[in-house]
Structures are given as C-alpha cells and as structure tokens.
Design an enzyme around this catalytic site. Structure first.
Site, short mmCIF file in Angstrom:
data_model
loop_
_atom_site.label_atom_id
_atom_site.label_comp_id
_atom_site.label_asym_id
_atom_site.label_seq_id
_atom_site.Cartn_x
_atom_site.Cartn_y
_atom_site.Cartn_z
N ASP A 1 0.76 -1.15 0.03
CA ASP A 1 0.06 -0.08 0.05
C ASP A 1 1.02 1.23 0.05
O ASP A 1 0.31 2.26 -0.76
CB ASP A 1 -0.89 0.25 1.31
CG ASP A 1 -2.20 -0.59 0.90
OD1 ASP A 1 -2.53 -0.77 -0.15
OD2 ASP A 1 -2.75 -1.23 1.93
N ASP B 1 -11.87 -7.93 13.43
CA ASP B 1 -10.61 -8.72 13.63
C ASP B 1 -10.15 -8.68 15.09
O ASP B 1 -9.75 -7.66 15.36
CB ASP B 1 -9.56 -8.57 12.56
CG ASP B 1 -10.02 -9.07 11.18
OD1 ASP B 1 -10.87 -9.58 11.12
OD2 ASP B 1 -9.44 -8.30 10.24
N ILE B 2 -9.73 -9.89 15.61
CA ILE B 2 -8.98 -9.66 17.16
C ILE B 2 -7.67 -8.98 16.89
O ILE B 2 -7.28 -8.37 17.78
CB ILE B 2 -9.09 -11.10 17.68
CG1 ILE B 2 -8.58 -10.96 19.28
CG2 ILE B 2 -7.92 -12.01 17.01
CD1 ILE B 2 -8.78 -12.23 20.05
N THR C 1 -28.10 -2.61 2.14
CA THR C 1 -27.31 -1.61 3.12
C THR C 1 -27.08 -2.33 4.51
O THR C 1 -26.11 -1.69 5.35
CB THR C 1 -28.11 -0.23 3.48
OG1 THR C 1 -29.39 -0.77 4.05
CG2 THR C 1 -28.37 0.39 2.12
N LYS D 1 -30.69 6.26 3.71
CA LYS D 1 -30.93 5.17 4.79
C LYS D 1 -29.66 4.81 5.67
O LYS D 1 -29.60 4.70 6.99
CB LYS D 1 -31.30 3.80 3.89
CG LYS D 1 -31.84 2.60 4.77
CD LYS D 1 -32.29 1.50 3.89
CE LYS D 1 -32.76 0.58 4.76
NZ LYS D 1 -33.24 -0.92 4.10
N GLY E 1 13.47 -11.60 -7.85
CA GLY E 1 12.63 -12.94 -6.94
C GLY E 1 14.07 -13.49 -6.20
O GLY E 1 15.49 -12.97 -6.31
N CYS F 1 16.82 -6.65 -11.05
CA CYS F 1 17.35 -7.55 -9.83
C CYS F 1 17.89 -8.95 -10.17
O CYS F 1 18.63 -9.05 -11.10
CB CYS F 1 16.22 -7.31 -8.74
SG CYS F 1 17.17 -7.74 -7.13
N GLY G 1 16.66 -10.40 -12.77
CA GLY G 1 16.42 -10.55 -13.90
C GLY G 1 17.83 -9.89 -14.68
O GLY G 1 18.22 -10.52 -15.79
N ARG H 1 20.48 -9.47 -2.19
CA ARG H 1 21.77 -9.88 -1.40
C ARG H 1 22.96 -10.13 -2.16
O ARG H 1 24.11 -10.32 -1.55
CB ARG H 1 21.40 -11.13 -0.56
CG ARG H 1 20.32 -11.06 0.33
CD ARG H 1 20.03 -12.41 1.22
NE ARG H 1 19.28 -12.20 2.10
CZ ARG H 1 17.84 -12.63 1.94
NH1 ARG H 1 17.60 -13.06 0.84
NH2 ARG H 1 16.98 -12.32 3.07
N HIS I 1 15.76 -1.50 -8.55
CA HIS I 1 14.19 -1.67 -8.63
C HIS I 1 13.69 -0.31 -9.17
O HIS I 1 13.23 0.16 -8.31
CB HIS I 1 13.86 -2.18 -7.28
CG HIS I 1 13.82 -3.47 -7.17
ND1 HIS I 1 12.93 -4.71 -7.69
CD2 HIS I 1 14.93 -4.00 -6.46
CE1 HIS I 1 13.65 -5.74 -7.08
NE2 HIS I 1 14.72 -5.57 -6.52
N GLU J 1 11.22 0.27 -10.57
CA GLU J 1 9.33 0.24 -10.56
C GLU J 1 9.05 1.05 -9.35
O GLU J 1 7.87 1.61 -9.21
CB GLU J 1 8.88 -1.08 -10.63
CG GLU J 1 9.27 -2.02 -9.19
CD GLU J 1 10.59 -2.75 -9.48
OE1 GLU J 1 10.59 -3.84 -8.64
OE2 GLU J 1 11.52 -2.50 -10.21
#
EC number: 6.3.4.2
Length: 544
Positions: A71, A147-148, A188, A223, A354, A381, A383, A471, A516, A518
């Site tokens: 996110d 969610d607990i 709703t 409503k 990867g 990377c 790649g 790495r 990277h 991206e």
C-alpha cells in the site's frame, strides 16, 4: 498541529482502503495540503520482508530501505511531495518488539506490561511521530473491523480521538454495499452492521465510503446515513471504476475534501485535478497495444509484482499505449516448450526480481529467446543476474552460476554480499547464516552510468539514484571477459563500485539493472526506464 484521518474497513477485506486513502491524500495535496500517510498492519511479523509473496504480495522498498506493505507504493504513486519511510509502516510485531525491548531495559520500572496502556501507547507514539511536520496525516489500519488482531489499534485510535478532539481527528470507514442479483438491488445491512461493530468498541465514523459494483440509490444513501449516525453528505458513493486514477475525481465531486477542510478549519483553494484527468484520458483512450511477457515464479498472484505492473501501466499512459501483461510461469517454462508461443507473441520480455533457484532455468530460457530474437528485454534485480549468467553460459561458454543456487560453483559470476557498511559507516559482516532480514542491500543508492551508454541516454544523466533490495552482486572479475564478448557494464554503484546494470550494444533494446526502478514510477510521467522499454516494445510491434 498535525490533523489525523484514520481509515478502517469493514464487511470484507480488499475493498481498496489503500487506494481510497491515497486518492483522498491526492485531492488534499491538490489543495495545497502537506499530507503524509501511514499503514498499520495487525500481523505479528516484524515487517513483510521475509513473508511469502503468495500470501502478502509485493514488498515495497522505501528510500531509507524499509521493507513495507505494498500500500505504501500506492501512497507514493498518488502523492508528488511526500516520500514514504520506515516511520510510515509498522506492524503488531514491531510494536510488541519495541515494548518488549523497553521492558527488558527496565523502562517500565518493573510494572506489569499490558496491552492497555503499554501497547496502545506505543501505537499512539508511532502514529504521532509519523505525522510530525505535516498538515494532515492519513492513517490506514489494515484488516477488517472485528478482527481480534486489530483491537489494540482500534483502541489506540479511540483514545487519540478523545485526546486530539474533533478538530484534529476524523474516522473514515470503508464498507461494502453488495448487489443482490436475485433481488435486483443493493443492500445496506452489511454496512449498518459494520458500523455497529465499530460503535461497540467506542468508534463512530465521521465519513463512510460505500464500495459497490452497482449504482447506490439516493434512498439507500439516506438510509445508510440514518442508521449509522453519519451525515448524509458524508456518505460517499464509490462504485467500481475503470481506472484507480479516477478515484480522486470521484471523491472530489462528492465534496469529501470540502467536508474535511470544514471539519479541520482549513481555508484552502479549490483542488486542481487536471493532471489526474489527463492520466485517465490517456489510460482509457490508448492509440496502440503492446504485449509484455513477464516471466516469474509468483505469477499466480499479480500483486507480487504490483509496482512493476503499475510502472508498465504508467509507461503505457505516457505513450498512449495499452500495455497488456502476459504472465508466464517460469517453472512451467523450464519443461513446457508450448509456452514459447507466448514469448513469440510478445512485443517485449521482462524478468522481474525474485529469490531462490526455483524457476531460474525458465527465466534463462526466456532471456535466451529475447537475446537471440532481438526482442526488447528488461531484467530487474534477479533478471539482471540471470541475464549475466545466460550470457556467460551461452556466449562465453563457461559453466557460470550464482552462489545462491550452487554454493560450490566453480564460476561464481554472481556472489553473496559478505561485507557491508551500515548507516554509521561501520563494517558489518554478513554471511549465509545471518538472519534473512539483515543481509540485504536496501533502499536508495547512487549509481554512476557510463557516458554514452543506452542507460545514460535513457535517463538523460550520468548520475542516478534508485532503490535496491537484494543480497547478491555480480562478481567484478568477470567484467572484462563479458565486455570482450559484447556485454557492456553500463552502471556502477557510486561508493562500492558494484555492477548496477548491463546492456548489449548489438541488440535493439537489451537492458538489465540490479536496482528496482519500479518503486519510483509515477502515473504522472512514468519512469524513464519503463518509458523507454514500452517505446521499444511499440517499435518492435510495429516492425512485425
């Protein structure tokens, strides 16, 4: 003083809290607000760095080297002036770790350490620290109400609303308004129960974002407002959109930003969303189509490559092209030659990053195909590392490998980073036995590009800064034989003189990078490397 907007979700997960929160941030930024965002994840992992991409999706790397939730990638892509850092994402695991470390140091003076107040106080301190220096901080709480795992975070939010007051804290809740086909209407009741769940723990939402795949009637809006104690104008309809970049306009047209500015006492100019309108126009009205074959081992979950997917989309927007991604399972490609037809139909081939040996031979097969058939190739990377291995094996005819895949290889053209300098400049010894979270080269680092190289031409500069997460590095003793055979090293790290990129001069477009790119792509302009890659794909497609 910083004002806080807390974002929660109810009914089901994957409603798009991150995209909605980022869209709101973009609208506020367009009004001149200095805004930042933070993601709080309830899971016990310290960070997502060692989590399976199949479970968690992509790990987004910030400039300062934090391994964070995907996110945060949305946050950066929607915001121009706010970069994420390690203070913008924390987990239950990190919170508990901090509290336990304090307990071991005796900071609680022998007192009983409890969820309330110690865990909640730690959460509050993290939230407050993340908002320092900003006008508004938007805080997204992962998971779903009920969610607990989320309860300590919800309690911390409740306390902060009391402590900060109405003019400094708001709660925005996303819910699902499902469409029941047999009844022919939206319902709703799930939203009502979701808000009821919130209110049972002391939280009353100020704003409701109602997600649906169908139009929600004005009667249903009234409503929802009546039965959730939310102002009718604060019940925002957010139906499925063709593009996520339409969401800022959707929120603005329902005056959500006006409501927030009024509540916080902010006197600001109108939002200028013309940049977003241009992005949407270019995305929804492409003039051409190109297909990029992405060969990876996590292709069953596209979110594992979220930033790459978005970077290709951004490049398509830049060139008014519809970039279609054809995912190819690298492991299947190893033995299934029928998948070569997908490579044949592609206008470009991309091998992303990867870890581990699984699927590497399939990726190498794809790289060989791109090199021998003059198909545009971008390696990122791993790649890049596999592009070097492929060239060494098939052109230099040496049995090259990475020590990641074969600890005893006689030709370790790719090797582990065994020594590194930390942020204080002190030598840190790393080995294969070190904790996985401590052996990475992470975050933004400078690179020097070789003058006249394709990469320098693409960037229009000889010095760049890009983010890393790996790495292993290319072994410098192989540079000379590779260059003599036609593979050029076009970039080096500024301090350690490590290989950052390679390219082929006798190929129309073959570039592989250790970093990277991206992670820094934006819908408003894209990224130079992806822009050039998609342009090469367009040229290849037109020449077919």
């Amino acid at each position: 003083m910083t004002k806080f907007i807390f974002v929660t979700g109810g009914v089901v997960s994957s409603l798009g809290k991150g995209i909605t929160a980022a869209s709101l941030a973009a609208v506020l930024e367009a009004r001149g607000v200095n805004v930042t965002m933070t993601k709080m994840d309830p899971y016990i992992n310290v960070d997502p760095g060692t989590m399976s991409p199949f479970q968690h999706g992509e790990v987004f790397v910030t400039e300062d080297g934090a391994e964070t939730d995907l996110d945060l990638g949305y946050y950066e892509r929607f915001l121009r002036h706010s970069k994420m850092s390690k203070s913008n994402n924390f987990t239950s695991g990190r919170i508990y770790q901090n509290v336990l470390n304090k307990e071991r140091r005796g900071e609680y003076l022998g007192g009983t350490v409890q969820v309330i107040p110690h865990i909640t106080d730690e959460i509050k301190s993290k939230i407050l620290a993340s908002g320092e220096g900003y006008d508004v901080a938007i805080i997204e709480i992962g998971g779903t109400v009920g969610d607990i795992e989320s309860l300590p975070f919800m309690e911390a939010v409740r306390q902060m609303q009391v402590e900060l007051g109405r003019n400094r804290a708001m709660l925005m809740h996303l819910t699902l308004v499902p469409y029941i086909a047999s009844a022919g209407e939206t319902k709703t009741k799930p939203t009502q129960h979701s808000v009821k769940e919130l209110r049972s723990i002391g939280l009353q939402p100020d704003i409701l974002i109602c997600r649906s795949d169908h139009h929600i009637s004005q009667d249903n809006r009234r409503k929802i407002a009546l039965f959730t104690n939310v102002e009718e104008r604060a019940v925002i309809m957010c139906e499925d959109a063709q593009s996520i970049y339409q969401i800022p306009r959707t929120l603005h047209e329902q005056d959500l930003d006006d409501l927030i500015c009024e509540r916080f006492g902010l006197d600001l100019p109108e939002a200028d969303l013309s940049d977003w309108d241009k992005v949407v126009e270019a995305q929804l009205n492409p003039e051409s189509t190109v297909t990029v074959a992405m060969v990876g081992k996590y292709v069953e979950l596209p979110d594992a490559y979220k930033s790459i997917n978005e970077a290709l989309l951004h490049a398509g927007i830049t060139h008014k092209a519809d970039v279609k991604i054809d995912y190819i399972d690298a492991e299947r490609l190893e033995d299934d030659d029928s998948l070569l037809a997908q490579l044949h139909n592609a206008d470009a081939i991309l091998v992303p990053g990867g870890f581990g040996e699984r699927g590497t031979m399939g990726k190498i097969k794809a790289i060989t195909y791109a090199r021998e058939n003059n198909v545009p190739y971008l390696g990122i990377c791993l790649g890049m590392q596999l592009a070097v291995i492929e060239y060494a094996r098939n052109v230099l005819h040496i049995d090259a490998n990475s020590s990641e895949f074969d600890r005893k290889t006689a030709e370790p053209i790719i090797g582990l980073i065994t020594e590194w300098l930390d942020e204080r400049g002190e030598l840190q010894i790393r080995s294969d036995d070190s904790d996985l979270g401590g052996t990475m080269r992470l975050g933004a680092q400078q690179a020097e590009l070789v003058a006249g190289s394709k990469l320098a031409q693409i960037y229009g500069a000889n010095n760049i800064t890009e983010r890393h997460r790996h790495r292993y590095e290319m072994n410098n003793r192989y540079i000379e034989p590779l260059e003599q055979a036609g593979m050029t090293v076009s970039g080096y790290s500024a301090k350690q003189h490590l290989v950052e990129s390679v390219e082929l001069a006798d190929h129309p477009w073959f570039v592989a990078v250790q970093f990277h790119p991206e992670f820094t792509s934006s819908p408003r302009g894209g990224h130079p490397l992806f822009n050039s890659f998609v342009k090469a794909a367009k040229n290849y497609s037109e020449a077919k």
